[in-house]
Write a protein that holds these residues in place. Structure first.
Motif, PDB file in Angstrom:
ATOM      1  N   PHE A  83       2.252  -8.081  41.767  1.00 52.61           N
ATOM      2  CA  PHE A  83       3.367  -8.872  41.266  1.00 52.61           C
ATOM      3  C   PHE A  83       4.086  -9.490  42.464  1.00 52.61           C
ATOM      4  N   ARG A  84       4.173 -10.788  42.480  1.00 54.84           N
ATOM      5  CA  ARG A  84       4.787 -11.484  43.606  1.00 54.84           C
ATOM      6  C   ARG A  84       6.301 -11.393  43.495  1.00 54.84           C
ATOM      7  N   ARG A  85       6.897 -10.622  44.391  1.00 56.83           N
ATOM      8  CA  ARG A  85       8.341 -10.417  44.335  1.00 56.83           C
ATOM      9  C   ARG A  85       9.077 -11.694  44.713  1.00 56.83           C
ATOM     10  N   VAL A  86      10.102 -11.988  43.930  1.00 57.70           N
ATOM     11  CA  VAL A  86      10.889 -13.200  44.122  1.00 57.70           C
ATOM     12  C   VAL A  86      12.336 -12.812  44.363  1.00 57.70           C
ATOM     13  N   GLN A  87      12.952 -13.426  45.337  1.00 62.23           N
ATOM     14  CA  GLN A  87      14.357 -13.175  45.622  1.00 62.23           C
ATOM     15  C   GLN A  87      15.229 -13.854  44.574  1.00 62.23           C
ATOM     16  N   ALA A  88      16.340 -13.216  44.257  1.00 61.60           N
ATOM     17  CA  ALA A  88      17.263 -13.787  43.280  1.00 61.60           C
ATOM     18  C   ALA A  88      17.801 -15.114  43.785  1.00 61.60           C
ATOM     19  N   SER A  89      17.824 -16.083  42.891  1.00 68.31           N
ATOM     20  CA  SER A  89      18.330 -17.407  43.267  1.00 68.31           C
ATOM     21  C   SER A  89      19.546 -17.799  42.459  1.00 68.31           C
ATOM     22  N   GLY A  90      20.001 -16.905  41.602  1.00 65.73           N
ATOM     23  CA  GLY A  90      21.161 -17.207  40.776  1.00 65.73           C
ATOM     24  C   GLY A  90      21.317 -16.168  39.692  1.00 65.73           C
ATOM     25  N   ALA A  91      22.082 -16.510  38.676  1.00 69.80           N
ATOM     26  CA  ALA A  91      22.305 -15.595  37.564  1.00 69.80           C
ATOM     27  C   ALA A  91      21.055 -15.542  36.683  1.00 69.80           C
ATOM     28  N   PRO A  92      20.776 -14.378  36.069  1.00 75.19           N
ATOM     29  CA  PRO A  92      19.617 -14.283  35.178  1.00 75.19           C
ATOM     30  C   PRO A  92      19.806 -15.140  33.926  1.00 75.19           C
ATOM     31  N   THR A  93      18.699 -15.538  33.323  1.00 75.35           N
ATOM     32  CA  THR A  93      18.735 -16.319  32.086  1.00 75.35           C
ATOM     33  C   THR A  93      18.656 -15.375  30.904  1.00 75.35           C
ATOM     34  N   ARG A  94      19.542 -15.555  29.949  1.00 71.20           N
ATOM     35  CA  ARG A  94      19.569 -14.697  28.770  1.00 71.20           C
ATOM     36  C   ARG A  94      19.341 -15.515  27.502  1.00 71.20           C
ATOM     37  N   PRO A  95      18.657 -14.925  26.504  1.00 66.56           N
ATOM     38  CA  PRO A  95      18.550 -15.613  25.215  1.00 66.56           C
ATOM     39  C   PRO A  95      19.931 -15.786  24.608  1.00 66.56           C
ATOM     40  N   ALA A  96      20.184 -16.929  24.017  1.00 62.10           N
ATOM     41  CA  ALA A  96      21.491 -17.210  23.425  1.00 62.10           C
ATOM     42  C   ALA A  96      21.643 -16.495  22.089  1.00 62.10           C
ATOM     43  N   ARG A  97      22.871 -16.255  21.703  1.00 62.72           N
ATOM     44  CA  ARG A  97      23.126 -15.677  20.392  1.00 62.72           C
ATOM     45  C   ARG A  97      22.813 -16.695  19.306  1.00 62.72           C
ATOM     46  N   THR A  98      22.336 -16.206  18.197  1.00 64.19           N
ATOM     47  CA  THR A  98      22.079 -17.088  17.060  1.00 64.19           C
ATOM     48  C   THR A  98      23.398 -17.363  16.351  1.00 64.19           C
ATOM     49  N   PRO A  99      23.757 -18.624  16.123  1.00 62.51           N
ATOM     50  CA  PRO A  99      25.035 -18.914  15.467  1.00 62.51           C
ATOM     51  C   PRO A  99      25.065 -18.408  14.039  1.00 62.51           C
ATOM     52  N   GLY A 206      17.188  -7.770  32.526  1.00 61.29           N
ATOM     53  CA  GLY A 206      16.716  -7.842  33.899  1.00 61.29           C
ATOM     54  C   GLY A 206      17.517  -8.798  34.763  1.00 61.29           C
ATOM     55  N   SER A 207      17.437  -8.587  36.065  1.00 58.86           N
ATOM     56  CA  SER A 207      18.084  -9.486  37.024  1.00 58.86           C
ATOM     57  C   SER A 207      17.254 -10.756  37.168  1.00 58.86           C
ATOM     58  N   ASP A 208      17.802 -11.745  37.827  1.00 58.33           N
ATOM     59  CA  ASP A 208      17.058 -12.991  38.046  1.00 58.33           C
ATOM     60  C   ASP A 208      15.781 -12.714  38.834  1.00 58.33           C
ATOM     61  N   ALA A 209      15.866 -11.863  39.854  1.00 58.51           N
ATOM     62  CA  ALA A 209      14.678 -11.546  40.654  1.00 58.51           C
ATOM     63  C   ALA A 209      13.616 -10.844  39.813  1.00 58.51           C
ATOM     64  N   GLN A 210      14.023  -9.923  38.953  1.00 55.90           N
ATOM     65  CA  GLN A 210      13.069  -9.220  38.095  1.00 55.90           C
ATOM     66  C   GLN A 210      12.424 -10.173  37.082  1.00 55.90           C
ATOM     67  N   GLN A 211      13.223 -11.081  36.554  1.00 57.05           N
ATOM     68  CA  GLN A 211      12.667 -12.063  35.619  1.00 57.05           C
ATOM     69  C   GLN A 211      11.642 -12.957  36.303  1.00 57.05           C
ATOM     70  N   GLN A 212      11.968 -13.418  37.495  1.00 54.98           N
ATOM     71  CA  GLN A 212      11.059 -14.310  38.210  1.00 54.98           C
ATOM     72  C   GLN A 212       9.820 -13.576  38.715  1.00 54.98           C
ATOM     73  N   THR A 213       9.936 -12.265  38.933  1.00 54.90           N
ATOM     74  CA  THR A 213       8.813 -11.483  39.441  1.00 54.90           C
ATOM     75  C   THR A 213       7.827 -11.099  38.337  1.00 54.90           C
ATOM     76  N   TYR A 214       8.334 -10.648  37.193  1.00 53.16           N
ATOM     77  CA  TYR A 214       7.462 -10.059  36.187  1.00 53.16           C
ATOM     78  C   TYR A 214       7.186 -10.943  34.964  1.00 53.16           C
ATOM     79  N   LEU A 215       8.124 -11.785  34.564  1.00 53.91           N
ATOM     80  CA  LEU A 215       7.918 -12.567  33.346  1.00 53.91           C
ATOM     81  C   LEU A 215       6.774 -13.580  33.439  1.00 53.91           C
ATOM     82  N   PRO A 216       6.493 -14.179  34.612  1.00 53.10           N
ATOM     83  CA  PRO A 216       5.341 -15.089  34.652  1.00 53.10           C
ATOM     84  C   PRO A 216       4.040 -14.421  34.212  1.00 53.10           C
TER      85      PRO A 216
END
Length: 466
Positions: A83-99, A206-216
């Motif tokens: 798993f290619r580790r990626v440094q955090a580049s900002g806030a993590p992305t979260r799914p939005a709430r359903t209205p 997950g953090s931004d780094a964890q998302q960028q590292t594992y979600l791909p």
């Protein structure tokens, strides 16, 4: 639609309408604002599959976790991909709430109908006929896992910007998908949904780094086996009183403990593990299977055999400080447990529906004393009670999922869903066996397997997530 002979190949052509946009991975989908977005995106993945025209189950499935179950074994964790580790580049992305639409409506959306229709057909044509063979070898065939990966199960709770299908939370869709898969076979359903649980956890907390590292990897074409490991092998297990511990060190944490009910543990390349962090209480940690000190043991079970359940043995596993999932808050952990229990309730609904459909036909065709046993009042009432119990389970489960989507407190609703699914799910399994009499006790009929699988609903923690 009849169930085909799984030893013969057959052809089915899936046709998806054209799409307007692409995800960051280049897969054409409609935007999340399009009312047909998620459903069409799933159908597009299926249409582009090179194997969807051949839904053939192999005659001899590979053994995974249980190869040495009779004599017992312990092996090192699967060699993890790099798993290619990626440094955090900002806030993590979260799914939005359903209205909140303000309307109480239990009718599935067009998206959900499309997804569930495809999954239910797959469950009927592949999971149901292949269930006995999968249970015999204590593993889900790789061909089946590949097919469900192409349906995009790991993408449901991952935002489009991270390679998923929708920017909105989709807990209701997750429950409906779990229900549809379990209608075919709960054991294989759990195996298929396990990587999605890890993808959902990283997406939600997950953090931004964890998302960028594992979600791909989890949203790509070659999805790794992954598992959410919460349960421990001890009586009266409480997920908020863990014996698996993570002790702070100068460089991170040292993890020790044993986890049970780990789906496809011998093949898993990534784990999200629940552990007690000294002074903080239970939290979630990301553990790669190739880490030194990670081992897998056999864990033969009464039900869910096709899920390839195993034990995860953690001995002085050294983890970096950023192994804690996201911010590592108690609220995140509590939400994880609730969403996991919600997923198990969805699985109970599907298996319970399979029991109901089977016994309805059986009691109409089985004759005793010159008439179908369905004419007996006690039999008719027992079948009616199964339908009533299922309806109650379904209503409270969907209510809990709907509140979770909207970001509302759903602790009460999920507690009710857990109680009803555990209690009535077990009762439905018992009544199914009872209605078949001696036939309910033999493997010629699938009810005995459904009975054993339903017993797990009130006991299991983790493994699946919506």
């Amino acid at each position: 639609m009849g169930v085909p002979d799984v030893t013969q190949s057959y052809t089915r052509t899936w046709r998806a309408p054209p799409f307007r946009t692409t995800t960051p991975r280049g897969v054409p989908v409609a935007t999340h604002r399009d009312p047909m977005g998620i459903g069409l995106a799933v159908l597009n993945r299926i249409a582009s599959s090179s194997t969807v025209d051949r839904l053939r189950l192999r005659k001899t499935a590979e053994r995974a976790v249980y190869e040495g179950a009779r004599s017992g074994f312990r092996v090192a964790g699967a060699t993890s991909r790099a798993f290619r580790r990626v440094q955090a580049s900002g806030a993590p992305t979260r799914p939005a709430r359903t209205p909140d639409s303000g309307v109480f409506d239990l009718e599935p959306t067009e998206d959900q109908q499309m997804i569930v229709g495809v999954v239910r057909e797959f469950a009927a044509e592949v999971l149901r006929p292949g269930a006995p063979a999968a249970e015999d070898v204590n593993d889900t065939p790789k061909e089946v896992l590949a097919q469900t990966s192409e349906f995009g199960l790991t993408l449901l709770n991952v935002p489009e910007s991270l390679g998923g299908l929708s920017e909105d939370r989709s807990a209701v869709t997750g429950v409906l998908v779990a229900e549809a898969l379990a209608e075919g076979d709960m054991g294989q359903a759990v195996a298929c949904l396990a990587p999605a649980a890890v993808a959902t956890a990283i997406s939600l907390w997950g953090s931004d780094a964890q998302q960028q590292t594992y979600l791909p990897a989890l949203t790509g074409d070659d999805i790794p086996a992954a598992a959410l490991a919460v349960a421990e092998p001890r009586p009266l297990f409480d997920p908020f009183e863990l014996q698996t511990t993570a002790v702070r060190t100068a460089s991170g944490y040292v993890l020790n403990g044993v986890k049970s009910g780990v789906v496809r543990g011998s093949e898993a390349e990534l784990f999200v593990v629940a552990a007690d962090i000294e002074g903080q209480g239970p939290r979630l940690l990301v553990v790669e299977s190739g880490t030194e000190g990670v081992a897998i043991e056999a864990d033969p079970s009464m039900g869910l055999r096709a899920a390839g359940l195993s034990r995860l043995v953690l001995t002085d596993v050294e983890l970096p400080a950023d192994a804690i999932l996201g911010q590592g808050t108690e609220d995140d952990y509590r939400e994880c447990i609730r969403l996991s229990r919600l997923a198990w309730a969805g699985l109970a609904l599907g298996t319970g529906k399979a029991v109901l459909d089977y016994v309805k036909d059986y009691v109409k065709t089985r004759s005793a004393f010159g008439e179908p046993i369905a004419h007996r009042q006690a039999v008719a009432f027992m079948v009616a009670n199964i339908a009533i119990e299922l309806e109650g389970m379904r209503l409270v489960t969907l209510k809990a999922a709907s509140r979770a989507e909207q970001g509302l407190d759903f602790s009460r609703e999920v507690a009710l869903a857990r109680r009803l699914a555990g209690e009535y799910g077990m009762k439905i399994g018992t009544d199914g066996v009872q209605l078949l009499g001696g036939h309910g006790f033999v493997k010629e009929h699938p009810v005995e397997r459904w009975y054993r699988d339903l017993r797990a609903v009130g006991l299991m923690e983790g493994a699946v997530l919506v």
